[in-house]
Write a protein that holds these residues in place. Sequence first.
Motif, PDB file in Angstrom:
ATOM      1  N   GLN A   1     -13.720   0.978   4.592  1.00 55.20           N
ATOM      2  CA  GLN A   1     -14.533  -0.184   4.221  1.00 55.20           C
ATOM      3  C   GLN A   1     -15.918  -0.096   4.832  1.00 55.20           C
TER       4      GLN A   1
ATOM      5  N   CYS B   1       0.838  -1.204   0.000  1.00 54.77           N
ATOM      6  CA  CYS B   1       0.000   0.000   0.000  1.00 54.77           C
ATOM      7  C   CYS B   1       0.872   1.253   0.000  1.00 54.77           C
TER       8      CYS B   1
ATOM      9  N   SER C   1      -1.747   6.990   2.983  1.00 53.53           N
ATOM     10  CA  SER C   1      -3.000   6.412   2.497  1.00 53.53           C
ATOM     11  C   SER C   1      -3.680   5.614   3.601  1.00 53.53           C
TER      12      SER C   1
ATOM     13  N   ASN D   1      -5.688   6.686  -9.642  1.00 53.02           N
ATOM     14  CA  ASN D   1      -4.700   5.720 -10.132  1.00 53.02           C
ATOM     15  C   ASN D   1      -4.121   6.201 -11.457  1.00 53.02           C
TER      16      ASN D   1
ATOM     17  N   TRP E   1      -7.315   2.787   4.177  1.00 49.29           N
ATOM     18  CA  TRP E   1      -8.351   1.946   3.567  1.00 49.29           C
ATOM     19  C   TRP E   1      -9.650   2.206   4.321  1.00 49.29           C
TER      20      TRP E   1
ATOM     21  N   GLN F   1     -17.127  -4.180   1.076  1.00 50.88           N
ATOM     22  CA  GLN F   1     -16.606  -3.300   0.038  1.00 50.88           C
ATOM     23  C   GLN F   1     -15.679  -2.250   0.644  1.00 50.88           C
ATOM     24  N   GLY F   2     -14.514  -2.105   0.027  1.00 52.60           N
ATOM     25  CA  GLY F   2     -13.579  -1.105   0.514  1.00 52.60           C
ATOM     26  C   GLY F   2     -12.709  -0.570  -0.599  1.00 52.60           C
ATOM     27  N   SER F   3     -12.009   0.526  -0.324  1.00 54.58           N
ATOM     28  CA  SER F   3     -11.149   1.137  -1.333  1.00 54.58           C
ATOM     29  C   SER F   3     -10.090   2.005  -0.652  1.00 54.58           C
ATOM     30  N   PRO F   4      -8.972   2.242  -1.358  1.00 56.13           N
ATOM     31  CA  PRO F   4      -7.912   3.095  -0.791  1.00 56.13           C
ATOM     32  C   PRO F   4      -8.245   4.575  -0.963  1.00 56.13           C
ATOM     33  N   TRP F   5      -7.732   5.388  -0.039  1.00 56.48           N
ATOM     34  CA  TRP F   5      -7.883   6.836  -0.088  1.00 56.48           C
ATOM     35  C   TRP F   5      -6.533   7.451   0.290  1.00 56.48           C
TER      36      TRP F   5
ATOM     37  N   GLU G   1      -9.812  11.349  -2.819  1.00 58.81           N
ATOM     38  CA  GLU G   1      -9.958  10.169  -3.662  1.00 58.81           C
ATOM     39  C   GLU G   1      -8.571   9.738  -4.136  1.00 58.81           C
TER      40      GLU G   1
ATOM     41  N   TYR H   1      -1.084   5.558  -6.924  1.00 64.31           N
ATOM     42  CA  TYR H   1      -2.109   6.483  -6.460  1.00 64.31           C
ATOM     43  C   TYR H   1      -1.542   7.860  -6.127  1.00 64.31           C
TER      44      TYR H   1
END
Length: 244
Positions: A198, A185, A194, A222, A196, A202-206, A219, A232
């Motif tokens: 969730q 990461c 950064s 990528n 994560w 469902q989850g995503s990096p920020w 946000e 990122y």
Amino acid sequence: MRHTRALLLSAVLLGGCASAPPDPNGIWINQAAIDAASAGGPLREALLAYGPNLEWRIDSGRQLATFSNGFELGEGQLHADPTGGWQVDFYGDFHERLNLEDDQLVQVENATSPQQRFVRPRVEVAADAPQGSSFEQTLYAAYLGGSWTIEQGPGQGGPVRFHPDGQVEGLPRAERYALCLAGDCAAMSGEHDSLWLQLGQQGSPWIFRRDGQQLSIFEARNQAQSDEMPDYSPGAQRWLLQRD
């Protein structure tokens, strides 16, 4: 003669006790890295400055010592060093030396890593918690603990609380979080911090930026091709939080 033998035996026993190093058994965390991060600046800079190891777990009964650097674990055999302290032998003929100085565990400087100091954690984690949990929970409490208010973004005006166990309350469409400490990461976010977020499965990096008592969350844009490892960088700001 009996008196002389008794004195000699006592001297041997006392000498043996004096030469045995103190027992380092238990968990030790890198408090210096946590303190540096808590000043309100970039997290990765603090971890790099005071790392690389973030936690040691010593099991002297089994003669095992394990370190965590936030991404991987290294387990080695623990031996008392004849010159004092302890030596940890890892696979591949790699060694670390540990000493106890007052209430600190000292990882001795060597050709590949600097001296590092560790202390006993104040938080208690479950016995079956993953290695590194004591450092992580102490860091989370210090770095993101307390009450925050959403100054800008969805949920504006509402309170947010980041809990040491990785739960977050008040941040729309998020119920858990994890700070990136090292590893893949970190490689994917480059010079940026950064985390994560969730909700359910469902989850995503920020990307985030900490500046004193403010926390900006962006946000994660990528910039890599589809067949490349993600790269990122900060995109649009989603939230601006102010610590109360």
